[in-house]
Design an enzyme around this catalytic site. Structure first.
Site, PDB file in Angstrom:
ATOM      1  N   CYS A   1      44.269  34.601  30.467  1.00  0.00           N
ATOM      2  CA  CYS A   1      43.377  32.865  30.444  1.00  0.00           C
ATOM      3  C   CYS A   1      43.704  32.180  29.176  1.00  0.00           C
ATOM      4  CB  CYS A   1      41.780  32.834  31.164  1.00  0.00           C
ATOM      5  SG  CYS A   1      41.883  33.797  32.608  1.00  0.00           S
TER       6      CYS A   1
ATOM      7  N   HIS B   1      39.695  26.573  30.929  1.00  0.00           N
ATOM      8  CA  HIS B   1      39.416  27.369  31.304  1.00  0.00           C
ATOM      9  C   HIS B   1      38.849  27.458  32.452  1.00  0.00           C
ATOM     10  CE1 HIS B   1      40.647  30.657  33.568  1.00  0.00           C
ATOM     11  NE2 HIS B   1      40.058  31.489  33.571  1.00  0.00           N
TER      12      HIS B   1
ATOM     13  N   ASN C   1      40.306  29.702  39.948  1.00  0.00           N
ATOM     14  CA  ASN C   1      41.061  30.377  38.472  1.00  0.00           C
ATOM     15  C   ASN C   1      42.437  30.793  38.822  1.00  0.00           C
ATOM     16  OD1 ASN C   1      41.489  32.211  36.367  1.00  0.00           O
ATOM     17  ND2 ASN C   1      39.429  33.103  36.905  1.00  0.00           N
TER      18      ASN C   1
HETATM   19  N1  ACO Z   1      30.223  36.629  49.107  1.00  0.00           N
HETATM   20  C1  ACO Z   1      28.986  37.160  49.408  1.00  0.00           C
HETATM   21  N2  ACO Z   1      28.525  37.962  48.808  1.00  0.00           N
HETATM   22  C2  ACO Z   1      28.802  38.106  47.532  1.00  0.00           C
HETATM   23  C3  ACO Z   1      30.511  37.849  47.636  1.00  0.00           C
HETATM   24  C4  ACO Z   1      30.801  37.119  47.860  1.00  0.00           C
HETATM   25  N3  ACO Z   1      32.245  36.815  48.008  1.00  0.00           N
HETATM   26  N4  ACO Z   1      30.857  38.381  45.922  1.00  0.00           N
HETATM   27  C5  ACO Z   1      29.248  39.305  45.855  1.00  0.00           C
HETATM   28  N5  ACO Z   1      28.632  39.172  45.941  1.00  0.00           N
HETATM   29  C6  ACO Z   1      27.487  39.553  46.424  1.00  0.00           C
HETATM   30  C7  ACO Z   1      27.096  40.563  45.942  1.00  0.00           C
HETATM   31  O1  ACO Z   1      27.657  41.202  46.283  1.00  0.00           O
HETATM   32  C8  ACO Z   1      25.041  40.717  45.041  1.00  0.00           C
HETATM   33  O2  ACO Z   1      24.898  41.527  46.027  1.00  0.00           O
HETATM   34  P1  ACO Z   1      23.891  42.718  45.619  1.00  0.00           P
HETATM   35  O3  ACO Z   1      22.940  41.594  45.068  1.00  0.00           O
HETATM   36  O4  ACO Z   1      23.586  43.091  46.874  1.00  0.00           O
HETATM   37  O5  ACO Z   1      24.588  43.140  44.963  1.00  0.00           O
HETATM   38  C9  ACO Z   1      25.065  39.231  44.845  1.00  0.00           C
HETATM   39  O6  ACO Z   1      26.270  38.948  45.863  1.00  0.00           O
HETATM   40  C10 ACO Z   1      25.403  38.537  43.242  1.00  0.00           C
HETATM   41  O7  ACO Z   1      26.171  39.109  42.785  1.00  0.00           O
HETATM   42  P2  ACO Z   1      26.607  39.285  40.949  1.00  0.00           P
HETATM   43  O8  ACO Z   1      27.880  39.389  40.941  1.00  0.00           O
HETATM   44  O9  ACO Z   1      24.785  38.698  41.008  1.00  0.00           O
HETATM   45  O10 ACO Z   1      27.115  36.965  40.989  1.00  0.00           O
HETATM   46  P3  ACO Z   1      26.683  36.731  40.422  1.00  0.00           P
HETATM   47  O11 ACO Z   1      25.819  35.428  40.708  1.00  0.00           O
HETATM   48  O12 ACO Z   1      26.729  36.911  39.184  1.00  0.00           O
HETATM   49  O13 ACO Z   1      28.489  35.444  40.680  1.00  0.00           O
HETATM   50  C11 ACO Z   1      30.270  35.850  39.834  1.00  0.00           C
HETATM   51  C12 ACO Z   1      29.325  36.301  40.319  1.00  0.00           C
HETATM   52  C13 ACO Z   1      30.372  34.308  40.767  1.00  0.00           C
HETATM   53  C14 ACO Z   1      32.144  36.918  39.541  1.00  0.00           C
HETATM   54  C15 ACO Z   1      30.211  35.485  38.340  1.00  0.00           C
HETATM   55  O14 ACO Z   1      29.725  36.733  37.804  1.00  0.00           O
HETATM   56  C16 ACO Z   1      31.199  35.130  37.301  1.00  0.00           C
HETATM   57  O15 ACO Z   1      32.104  34.043  37.717  1.00  0.00           O
HETATM   58  N6  ACO Z   1      31.913  35.763  36.334  1.00  0.00           N
HETATM   59  C17 ACO Z   1      32.808  34.978  35.266  1.00  0.00           C
HETATM   60  C18 ACO Z   1      33.716  35.747  36.563  1.00  0.00           C
HETATM   61  C19 ACO Z   1      35.317  35.426  35.272  1.00  0.00           C
HETATM   62  O16 ACO Z   1      35.096  34.389  34.909  1.00  0.00           O
HETATM   63  N7  ACO Z   1      36.390  36.429  35.548  1.00  0.00           N
HETATM   64  C20 ACO Z   1      37.456  35.535  34.956  1.00  0.00           C
HETATM   65  C21 ACO Z   1      37.573  35.665  34.018  1.00  0.00           C
HETATM   66  S1  ACO Z   1      38.779  35.856  32.872  1.00  0.00           S
HETATM   67  C22 ACO Z   1      40.180  35.420  33.713  1.00  0.00           C
HETATM   68  O17 ACO Z   1      40.081  34.272  34.607  1.00  0.00           O
HETATM   69  C23 ACO Z   1      41.945  36.598  34.343  1.00  0.00           C
END
Ligand code: ACO
Length: 328
Positions: A116, A255, A285
């Site tokens: 990114c 980003h 993203n």
């Molecule tokens: N729909 C429903 N539930 C979901 C989904 C979904 N799509 N995805 C995950 N869950 C569930 C998980 O299984 C988890 O359930 P559990 O508690 O029973 O285990 C629950 O939701 C919470 O999951 P978390 O991972 O804790 O959710 P969080 O609030 O952290 O959000 C997210 C997840 C959106 C991925 C967030 O962590 C995030 O955006 N992180 C940064 C990601 C990022 O920036 N990536 C790219 C960087 S580098 C690049 O861009 C190439």
């Protein structure tokens, strides 16, 4: 040849594939809801490239639009850089494919692979060549077909990513232009987001395909924490040497990984959220293409005016990060 020049962005263009994939569509594909995706990421829909549309096709379209905007011809371009983690193939570089497709001369053309942060790294490299007088005009294109490396059965990643391309023409300017650049990386955090197979470590095999190792693997929660910190730090490192404070920045073009990350970055920087440009709702993203497309749209919407100081700010796989201050 040795005269130090000011370098600015003199043309911009973007290309987004036609197909829109909404959160409602995703509800039919994996166990998720529009409410979960919107509240956790800020994303409502994303664009998906056609099966026959590769990264170089999107990059070429964005490049042609940027050249038109800059009022330049393909043969005027002295350097082509494509920022991508989804090249058409390992080699030749996607930049070489774009050179041929736009009809540029036999100028240097190469890819940068810092996920990114790629658009910012690309601008930083091109700026050096132009500032030193080695080249006059450079095309920096950020293009991604993340849909090709997304596991569409993994709800924790497939709701986040999209496809698209943005391009900038860089050249000498009389006033303003790029005022400062800050880049960084930390390979210790490389495991947080990666595509494990297909390279020399785990070459493609029947097993690597069965194990789904050709798709993005991500530790979202850990990335979230690092993202907020490194984006805020990078912003500080790029602005402080210029004596600029947060309030001197007219608009931050970040980003677009997650709306909650961007709100947290704004808070850490002491900026009101209306100074952060957002289009994550429409595109998700798009890795390197995210900040490029955001810049194109911010200019098109009149959010950036002559004399404004803007900040490009990104983090990505590597981990890598970067920030650039530009006087428009
Ligand atoms: N729909 C429903 N539930 C979901 C989904 C979904 N799509 N995805 C995950 N869950 C569930 C998980 O299984 C988890 O359930 P559990 O508690 O029973 O285990 C629950 O939701 C919470 O999951 P978390 O991972 O804790 O959710 P969080 O609030 O952290 O959000 C997210 C997840 C959106 C991925 C967030 O962590 C995030 O955006 N992180 C940064 C990601 C990022 O920036 N990536 C790219 C960087 S580098 C690049 O861009 C190439």
């Amino acid at each position: 040849m040795c005269e130090i020049k000011k370098v600015g962005i003199i043309g911009l263009g973007a290309y987004l594939p036609e197909r829109v994939l909404t959160n409602k569509d995703l509800e039919k594909m994996v166990d998720t809801t529009d409410e979960w995706i919107t509240s956790r990421s800020g994303i409502k829909e994303r664009r998906i490239a056609r099966p026959d549309e590769a990264t170089s096709d999107m990059a070429t379209e964005a490049a042609k639009r940027a050249l038109k905007d800059a009022n330049l011809k393909p043969e005027d371009i002295d350097l082509i850089i494509v920022a991508t983690i989804t090249p058409d193939m390992f080699f030749p570089a996607t930049a070489c494919l774009v050179q041929e497709k736009i009809g540029a001369k036999t100028c240097p053309a190469f890819d940068v692979s810092v996920a990114c942060s790629g658009f910012i790294y690309g601008i930083a490299i091109a700026e050096q060549f132009i500032r030193s007088g080695t080249y006059k005009y450079a095309l920096v294109i950020a293009a991604e077909k993340l849909s090709a490396i997304t596991d569409w059965s993994d709800r924790s990643t497939c709701v986040l990513f999209g496809d698209g391309a943005g391009a900038a023409v860089l050249g000498p300017v009389e006033k303003g232009g790029i005022l400062s650049v800050f880049l960084g990386a930390n390979g210790k955090q490389g495991d947080l987001i990666k595509l494990p197979a297909g390279g020399s470590r785990i070459p493609a095999s029947k097993k690597s395909v069965e194990d789904k190792l050709h798709f993005i693997k991500m530790n979202g929660a850990e990335l979230f924490k690092h993202a907020v910190k490194v984006m805020a730090d990078a912003a500080l490192q790029a602005t402080a040497p210029l004596g600029l404070k947060a309030e001197d920045i007219s608009l931050v073009i970040p980003h677009q990984a997650n709306l909650r990350i961007l709100n947290a970055v704004a808070k850490r920087m002491g900026l009101s959220t209306d100074k952060i440009y957002l289009n994550i709702e429409r595109y998700g993203n798009m890795s390197a293409a995210s900040s490029a497309v955001a810049l194109v749209e911010a200019v098109k919407e009149g959010r950036i005016k002559k004399g404004d100081k803007i900040l490009l700010d990104a983090f990505g796989g590597g981990l890598s990060w970067g920030a650039i201050v530009i006087e428009w």
